[in-house]
Design an enzyme around this catalytic site. Structure first.
Site, PDB file in Angstrom:
ATOM      1  N   CYS A 286      43.373 -10.326 -96.853  1.00 21.46           N
ATOM      2  CA  CYS A 286      44.670 -10.053 -96.227  1.00 21.46           C
ATOM      3  C   CYS A 286      45.664 -11.156 -96.558  1.00 21.46           C
ATOM      4  O   CYS A 286      45.322 -12.340 -96.581  1.00 21.46           O
ATOM      5  CB  CYS A 286      44.503  -9.922 -94.719  1.00 21.46           C
ATOM      6  SG  CYS A 286      46.048  -9.495 -93.894  1.00 21.46           S
TER       7      CYS A 286
ATOM      8  N   CYS B 159      47.106 -15.439 -90.128  1.00 18.95           N
ATOM      9  CA  CYS B 159      46.710 -15.506 -88.710  1.00 18.95           C
ATOM     10  C   CYS B 159      45.549 -16.503 -88.545  1.00 18.95           C
ATOM     11  O   CYS B 159      44.464 -16.289 -89.121  1.00 18.95           O
ATOM     12  CB  CYS B 159      46.315 -14.125 -88.209  1.00 18.95           C
ATOM     13  SG  CYS B 159      47.523 -12.854 -88.655  1.00 18.95           S
TER      14      CYS B 159
ATOM     15  N   CYS C 286      41.850 -15.459 -87.842  1.00 23.21           N
ATOM     16  CA  CYS C 286      41.262 -14.268 -88.472  1.00 23.21           C
ATOM     17  C   CYS C 286      40.405 -14.550 -89.715  1.00 23.21           C
ATOM     18  O   CYS C 286      40.878 -15.123 -90.703  1.00 23.21           O
ATOM     19  CB  CYS C 286      42.370 -13.289 -88.838  1.00 23.21           C
ATOM     20  SG  CYS C 286      41.681 -11.712 -89.412  1.00 23.21           S
TER      21      CYS C 286
ATOM     22  N   CYS D  50      38.330   3.626 -83.334  1.00 23.28           N
ATOM     23  CA  CYS D  50      39.451   2.778 -83.771  1.00 23.28           C
ATOM     24  C   CYS D  50      39.164   2.244 -85.168  1.00 23.28           C
ATOM     25  O   CYS D  50      38.152   1.573 -85.381  1.00 23.28           O
ATOM     26  CB  CYS D  50      39.612   1.587 -82.846  1.00 23.28           C
ATOM     27  SG  CYS D  50      39.703   2.026 -81.117  1.00 23.28           S
TER      28      CYS D  50
ATOM     29  N   CYS E  85      42.426   5.995 -83.025  1.00 25.67           N
ATOM     30  CA  CYS E  85      43.303   4.826 -82.984  1.00 25.67           C
ATOM     31  C   CYS E  85      43.214   4.163 -84.351  1.00 25.67           C
ATOM     32  O   CYS E  85      42.127   4.121 -84.934  1.00 25.67           O
ATOM     33  CB  CYS E  85      42.831   3.850 -81.906  1.00 25.67           C
ATOM     34  SG  CYS E  85      43.841   2.357 -81.802  1.00 25.67           S
TER      35      CYS E  85
ATOM     36  N   CYS F  73      48.666   0.756 -78.145  1.00 23.21           N
ATOM     37  CA  CYS F  73      47.572  -0.134 -77.758  1.00 23.21           C
ATOM     38  C   CYS F  73      48.026  -1.524 -78.163  1.00 23.21           C
ATOM     39  O   CYS F  73      48.178  -1.807 -79.360  1.00 23.21           O
ATOM     40  CB  CYS F  73      46.287   0.257 -78.498  1.00 23.21           C
ATOM     41  SG  CYS F  73      44.942  -0.935 -78.283  1.00 23.21           S
TER      42      CYS F  73
ATOM     43  N   ARG G  87      41.511  -3.544 -71.614  1.00 20.39           N
ATOM     44  CA  ARG G  87      40.233  -3.574 -72.341  1.00 20.39           C
ATOM     45  C   ARG G  87      39.668  -4.976 -72.458  1.00 20.39           C
ATOM     46  O   ARG G  87      40.325  -5.892 -72.963  1.00 20.39           O
ATOM     47  CB  ARG G  87      40.384  -2.960 -73.735  1.00 20.39           C
ATOM     48  CG  ARG G  87      39.028  -2.861 -74.460  1.00 20.39           C
ATOM     49  CD  ARG G  87      39.126  -2.130 -75.796  1.00 20.39           C
ATOM     50  NE  ARG G  87      39.713  -0.835 -75.615  1.00 20.39           N
ATOM     51  CZ  ARG G  87      40.754  -0.369 -76.321  1.00 20.39           C
ATOM     52  NH1 ARG G  87      41.274  -1.100 -77.278  1.00 20.39           N
ATOM     53  NH2 ARG G  87      41.228   0.821 -76.085  1.00 20.39           N
TER      54      ARG G  87
HETATM   55  N1  SAM Z   1      45.836  -6.383 -89.950  1.00 18.89           N
HETATM   56  C1  SAM Z   1      46.247  -5.660 -88.820  1.00 18.89           C
HETATM   57  C2  SAM Z   1      46.984  -6.516 -87.804  1.00 18.89           C
HETATM   58  O1  SAM Z   1      46.812  -7.725 -87.781  1.00 18.89           O
HETATM   59  O2  SAM Z   1      47.727  -5.935 -87.013  1.00 18.89           O
HETATM   60  C3  SAM Z   1      45.095  -4.952 -88.111  1.00 18.89           C
HETATM   61  C4  SAM Z   1      43.745  -5.615 -87.989  1.00 18.89           C
HETATM   62  S1  SAM Z   1      43.711  -7.150 -87.059  1.00 18.89           S
HETATM   63  C5  SAM Z   1      42.101  -7.779 -87.422  1.00 18.89           C
HETATM   64  C6  SAM Z   1      43.642  -6.587 -85.366  1.00 18.89           C
HETATM   65  C7  SAM Z   1      43.616  -7.615 -84.258  1.00 18.89           C
HETATM   66  O3  SAM Z   1      42.321  -8.205 -84.165  1.00 18.89           O
HETATM   67  C8  SAM Z   1      44.527  -8.816 -84.353  1.00 18.89           C
HETATM   68  O4  SAM Z   1      45.840  -8.541 -83.987  1.00 18.89           O
HETATM   69  C9  SAM Z   1      43.898  -9.776 -83.371  1.00 18.89           C
HETATM   70  O5  SAM Z   1      44.485  -9.624 -82.085  1.00 18.89           O
HETATM   71  C10 SAM Z   1      42.422  -9.343 -83.345  1.00 18.89           C
HETATM   72  N2  SAM Z   1      41.551 -10.402 -83.888  1.00 18.89           N
HETATM   73  C11 SAM Z   1      41.386 -10.731 -85.192  1.00 18.89           C
HETATM   74  N3  SAM Z   1      40.524 -11.768 -85.326  1.00 18.89           N
HETATM   75  C12 SAM Z   1      40.138 -12.109 -84.071  1.00 18.89           C
HETATM   76  C13 SAM Z   1      39.277 -13.118 -83.554  1.00 18.89           C
HETATM   77  N4  SAM Z   1      38.658 -13.993 -84.354  1.00 18.89           N
HETATM   78  N5  SAM Z   1      39.103 -13.178 -82.221  1.00 18.89           N
HETATM   79  C14 SAM Z   1      39.732 -12.303 -81.397  1.00 18.89           C
HETATM   80  N6  SAM Z   1      40.563 -11.335 -81.825  1.00 18.89           N
HETATM   81  C15 SAM Z   1      40.776 -11.240 -83.145  1.00 18.89           C
HETATM   82 FE1  SF4 Z   2      45.453  -9.842 -91.725  1.00 18.80          FE
HETATM   83 FE2  SF4 Z   2      43.692 -10.653 -89.916  1.00 18.80          FE
HETATM   84 FE3  SF4 Z   2      46.258 -11.188 -89.565  1.00 18.80          FE
HETATM   85 FE4  SF4 Z   2      45.390  -8.613 -89.346  1.00 18.80          FE
HETATM   86  S1  SF4 Z   2      44.851 -10.322 -88.021  1.00 18.80           S
HETATM   87  S2  SF4 Z   2      47.208  -9.364 -90.430  1.00 18.80           S
HETATM   88  S3  SF4 Z   2      43.740  -8.669 -90.884  1.00 18.80           S
HETATM   89  S4  SF4 Z   2      44.960 -11.978 -91.241  1.00 18.80           S
END
Ligand code: SAM
Ligand code: SF4
Ligand code: DTB
Length: 319
Positions: free
Chosen positions: A54, A58, A61, A98, A129, A189, A261
């Protein structure tokens, strides 16, 4: 039963957080019973339909291309594989499926493939979802026409703390996508992550952002940070579990008709902590051995916990 509010102020929400624990939980559980069967929990299963690589940064992530989390990237899955996983989730008792993709934003041709997935999952009799990143108006319209029930797009934290965690898109970008989803008539959501080193005020302000939207999100996932080796947030001071439970309770009081949730992070929570989250008003979980890329409690463990607590699966979030 007082009306739903959209005018919360930081000081009053902080005052809720600071109530004696018993008073807070009593208030949350009382409010919960105004709108829901207190022993019913909605269950959703997750599948990562496109994993890793990606472009976003973040800090929590494992799927960001910028961090070495040891993850093997995977391209968008074929529709039949997704439907197999959905059928399995249904057989295990999930009512919503989802599908998550590690995209900053999807291309229009990706949306067509996702619509096929949505239609296939709906045909199995499950709610759908998806979470795909930022969307255009054309894309939200297409997803709605394709029958999508919910779109997940989290604010993650307060506007003030956001730039400490993510620099490649803004808070306003997130709000804009959420408004497009709402305008297209798709259920929202939207929630966040706690345990990222944010302050009490940041947690209060995240919940205010959610509750002061023109309509409360139908589902509000509260994630506890899952710390993944290689990500910048690895090693963050863990949050006091009681503060996590308070966050659930305050979310329940502020958004009494939403499904709150208990989301990522359950693998590191005791059964007793989860029981307190349900008492505080959580009435939805992610169910299945995996979240997107990290582990979730085993289904037989969850089923045993439900039996011990006298909880049953059911319900939707259509408030
Ligand atoms: N890439 C898209 C986005 O960021 O909107 C969708 C997938 S992203 C993995 C979905 C959500 O997963 C993120 O917004 C975050 O809130 C949650 N998430 C990702 N990594 C996480 C982690 N290590 N611990 C808790 N929540 C996490
Ligand atoms: Fe990409 Fe992870 Fe951020 Fe979603 S949460 S935009 S998958 S880096
Ligand atoms: C949400 O709020 N949490 C889910 C879902 N929405 C998409 C994702 C949690 C991901 C946890 C880290 C992982 O497994 O990759």
């Amino acid at each position: 039963m007082s009306a739903l509010r959209h005018d919360w102020q930081t000081s009053e929400v902080q005052a809720l957080f600071n109530l004696p624990f018993n008073d807070l939980i009593f208030k949350a559980q009382t409010r919960h019973r105004d709108f829901f069967d207190p022993n019913e929990v909605q269950i959703s299963s997750l599948l990562s339909i496109k994993t890793g690589s990606c472009a976003e940064d973040c800090g929590y992530c494992p799927q960001s291309a910028r961090y070495d989390s040891g993850l093997t990237p995977e391209a968008l899955m074929p529709v039949d594989k997704v439907l197999q996983a959905a059928q399995q989730a249904k057989d295990q008792g999930a009512s919503r499926f989802c599908m998550g993709a590690a995209w900053r934003q999807p291309k229009d041709r990706d949306i067509e493939r996702v619509v096929e997935m949505v239609q296939g999952v709906k045909a199995l009799g499950m709610e759908t979802c998806v979470t795909l990143g930022m969307l255009t108006d054309t894309q939200t319209t297409r997803l709605k026409a394709g029958g999508l029930d919910y779109y997940n797009h989290n604010l993650d934290t307060s506007e003030d703390y956001y730039s400490e965690v993510i620099t490649t898109r803004t808070y306003q970008d997130r709000l804009d996508t959420l408004a497009r989803v709402r305008d297209a008539g798709i259920n929202v959501c939207c929630g966040g992550i706690v345990g990222m080193g944010e302050s009490d005020k940041d947690r209060a302000n995240l919940l205010i952002e959610l509750a002061n939207m023109p309509k409360h999100p139908e589902s509000v996932p509260i994630n506890m940070l899952v710390q993944v080796e290689g990500t910048p947030l690895m090693g963050t001071e863990p949050l006091d579990p009681l503060t996590f439970i308070r966050t659930i309770a305050v979310a329940r009081i502020m958004m009494p008709t939403s499904r709150v949730r208990l989301s990522a992070g359950r693998n590191s929570m005791s059964d007793e902590m989860q029981a307190l989250c349900f008492l505080a008003g959580a009435n939805s979980i992610f169910y299945g051995d995996k979240l997107l890329t990290t582990d979730n409690p085993m289904t037989n463990h969850d089923l045993a916990l439900f039996a011990r607590l006298g909880l049953h699966a059911g319900g939707s979030s259509y408030a």
